[in-house]
Design a protein around this motif. Sequence first.
Motif, mmCIF file in Angstrom:
data_model
loop_
_atom_site.group_PDB
_atom_site.id
_atom_site.type_symbol
_atom_site.label_atom_id
_atom_site.label_comp_id
_atom_site.label_asym_id
_atom_site.label_seq_id
_atom_site.Cartn_x
_atom_site.Cartn_y
_atom_site.Cartn_z
ATOM 1 N N ASN A 164 -7.694 8.675 -1.717
ATOM 2 C CA ASN A 164 -7.190 8.107 -0.695
ATOM 3 C C ASN A 164 -8.283 8.107 0.536
ATOM 4 O O ASN A 164 -8.233 7.248 1.397
ATOM 5 C CB ASN A 164 -5.978 8.858 -0.064
ATOM 6 C CG ASN A 164 -5.232 8.318 0.963
ATOM 7 O OD1 ASN A 164 -5.011 6.944 1.123
ATOM 8 N ND2 ASN A 164 -4.604 8.727 2.001
ATOM 9 N N GLN A 204 1.044 -1.257 -0.045
ATOM 10 C CA GLN A 204 0.052 -0.018 -0.015
ATOM 11 C C GLN A 204 0.833 1.156 0.151
ATOM 12 O O GLN A 204 0.689 2.069 -0.746
ATOM 13 C CB GLN A 204 -0.929 -0.096 1.179
ATOM 14 C CG GLN A 204 -1.982 1.359 1.249
ATOM 15 C CD GLN A 204 -2.421 1.107 2.544
ATOM 16 O OE1 GLN A 204 -2.427 0.587 3.386
ATOM 17 N NE2 GLN A 204 -3.224 2.261 2.790
ATOM 18 N N THR A 207 -11.315 7.472 0.185
ATOM 19 C CA THR A 207 -12.444 6.609 -0.093
ATOM 20 C C THR A 207 -12.068 5.073 0.384
ATOM 21 O O THR A 207 -12.742 4.166 0.340
ATOM 22 C CB THR A 207 -12.702 6.387 -1.672
ATOM 23 O OG1 THR A 207 -11.360 5.997 -2.504
ATOM 24 C CG2 THR A 207 -13.259 7.589 -2.175
ATOM 25 N N LYS A 208 -10.828 5.089 0.954
ATOM 26 C CA LYS A 208 -10.340 3.730 1.651
ATOM 27 C C LYS A 208 -11.215 3.368 2.833
ATOM 28 O O LYS A 208 -11.339 2.188 3.102
ATOM 29 C CB LYS A 208 -8.862 3.619 2.016
ATOM 30 C CG LYS A 208 -8.558 4.700 3.246
ATOM 31 C CD LYS A 208 -6.936 4.743 3.362
ATOM 32 C CE LYS A 208 -6.835 5.836 4.510
ATOM 33 N NZ LYS A 208 -5.511 6.053 4.502
ATOM 34 N N THR A 209 -11.963 4.417 3.366
ATOM 35 C CA THR A 209 -12.891 4.141 4.469
ATOM 36 C C THR A 209 -14.161 3.271 3.865
ATOM 37 O O THR A 209 -14.508 2.155 4.437
ATOM 38 C CB THR A 209 -13.472 5.420 4.966
ATOM 39 O OG1 THR A 209 -12.331 6.239 5.421
ATOM 40 C CG2 THR A 209 -14.307 5.209 6.057
ATOM 41 N N SER A 211 -13.840 1.297 1.351
ATOM 42 C CA SER A 211 -13.369 -0.177 0.823
ATOM 43 C C SER A 211 -13.171 -1.073 2.276
ATOM 44 O O SER A 211 -13.582 -2.074 2.253
ATOM 45 C CB SER A 211 -12.234 -0.307 0.128
ATOM 46 O OG SER A 211 -11.164 0.719 0.606
#
Length: 186
Positions: free
Chosen positions: A116, A96, A118-120, A122
Amino acid sequence: MASSTSTATPNSIRQRAIFFMVLLTIQFGCQPLLTIKYTSSKICRSSVLFVQEALKLCLATFMLYSTGDFHNATQGWTVRSWIQVAFVPAALYTLQNSLALLAYQNLDGVTFNVLNQTKTLSAALCCYWLMEKRQSRIQILSLLLLLLSALVLERIVSIDFLLFLKNGSMREGDTFVSLGKSDESQ
């Protein structure tokens, strides 16, 4: 015997929440500027990744020592148990970090920052699929707002779409989805 747990008042929780939101806002605003300044395409990525991982190790070790939990946390550790428990997550974090550094060098700072965040989304999806942990309605609403804001900021969904959702009607010429950034809005 009475418990010595401290209870926080709603006002103190609200003040802490505002404080941390302000810190997050500052980080979100400064990160693109720092990214542009310190991550040129000429840097040696492997060196940056090595320094990142070494710094994480040093900080984690320092925190364990400073809290007095180092001995308890490392008791019973072996190389075999480390490989079984921590190798896959450590390898994924390293991957990562490598991909994030590559993205820093190839995307503008705002685009990277939005993507970045939007990783919440996923992470929540993985929690649902892998761990079967359901989200509350407010969490689902928050995740949808996060996704929508990322789509709007990247100009994938237009503001007209939001107005359509609010008003329930469409004006002539309204477009909802674009497949790229428009030149007129930049």
